[in-house]
Design a protein around this motif. Sequence first.
Motif, short mmCIF file in Angstrom:
data_model
loop_
_atom_site.label_atom_id
_atom_site.label_comp_id
_atom_site.label_asym_id
_atom_site.label_seq_id
_atom_site.Cartn_x
_atom_site.Cartn_y
_atom_site.Cartn_z
N GLN A 16 -50.72 91.25 45.50
CA GLN A 16 -50.38 91.37 46.92
C GLN A 16 -48.92 91.78 47.06
O GLN A 16 -48.04 91.23 46.37
CB GLN A 16 -50.62 90.03 47.63
N GLU A 17 -48.66 92.72 47.95
CA GLU A 17 -47.29 93.21 48.16
C GLU A 17 -47.04 93.42 49.65
O GLU A 17 -47.88 93.97 50.35
CB GLU A 17 -47.08 94.53 47.40
N LEU A 18 -45.88 92.95 50.10
CA LEU A 18 -45.45 93.19 51.48
C LEU A 18 -44.42 94.31 51.45
O LEU A 18 -43.34 94.16 50.85
CB LEU A 18 -44.83 91.92 52.09
N VAL A 19 -44.74 95.42 52.07
CA VAL A 19 -43.87 96.60 52.03
C VAL A 19 -42.80 96.50 53.11
O VAL A 19 -43.10 96.27 54.29
CB VAL A 19 -44.70 97.89 52.21
N ARG A 20 -41.53 96.68 52.68
CA ARG A 20 -40.39 96.65 53.60
C ARG A 20 -39.69 98.00 53.60
O ARG A 20 -39.87 98.82 52.68
CB ARG A 20 -39.41 95.56 53.18
N ASP A 21 -38.86 98.20 54.62
CA ASP A 21 -38.11 99.46 54.71
C ASP A 21 -36.88 99.44 53.81
O ASP A 21 -36.54 100.46 53.20
CB ASP A 21 -37.68 99.72 56.15
N ASN A 23 -39.62 94.73 48.01
CA ASN A 23 -40.92 94.26 48.49
C ASN A 23 -41.33 92.97 47.79
O ASN A 23 -41.38 92.92 46.55
CB ASN A 23 -42.00 95.31 48.23
N LYS A 26 -43.74 90.45 46.13
CA LYS A 26 -44.99 90.67 45.41
C LYS A 26 -45.50 89.34 44.85
O LYS A 26 -44.72 88.44 44.55
CB LYS A 26 -44.79 91.66 44.26
#
Length: 202
Positions: free
Chosen positions: A68-73, A77, A79
């Motif tokens: 699972q990964e939360l993508v940030r600007d 990120n 993980k």
Amino acid sequence: MGLFRRYFQIVVVLATIVLTIFLWEKFKNFSPFAIKDIQTTHNMVLKEMTVLGKLELSNFAFRDVVEQELVRDYLPNPKAILIVQGEAIGCLDLTKIKADDITTKDDTLIVHLPDPELCSYRIDHSKSKIYDTEYAFMNEQSLMNEAYTRAEAKIKQSALDMGILEQTKKNAELVLKPLLENISGKKVVLQYRMKATLERLK
């Protein structure tokens, strides 16, 4: 004349006795309230199935590695890698069976069953664990919640894709059929409503 009359009376009396005996033997068992036949309808099978409720017939166990990964600007990120274990259960809801779904033909009991269903699917959190995380110190809970939600949805879809409903039908033949034969004392044929409907239309 008197002798003839006496003979006539004797003949009448004898005829009356013979007729009375004949009628008595013929109709001695006759009664307007007599029971001609006994017809009994048993609902034992239906009651037994209603008591069973949702009968679990198949259990698929799963083990999944979830990344699972939360993508940030801008920031790295977060993980996480999780090892997830869970299960999916196929069942028949026997409470949906009505009296007219059960018919008899000679020594055979025909039961029209509801379609099998996926009655539950879940993650076993006691057997699941976090394998590794990166940059998750502020977002660990969000990572875990999203990972488990997606893993649970994957268990559901995988169970359906792998034929849990068809396996539930097969297990009904192995488990439910002998049970009903034991209850009813008859040979049991299991049919499913959609299939039975198509056969009647033919």
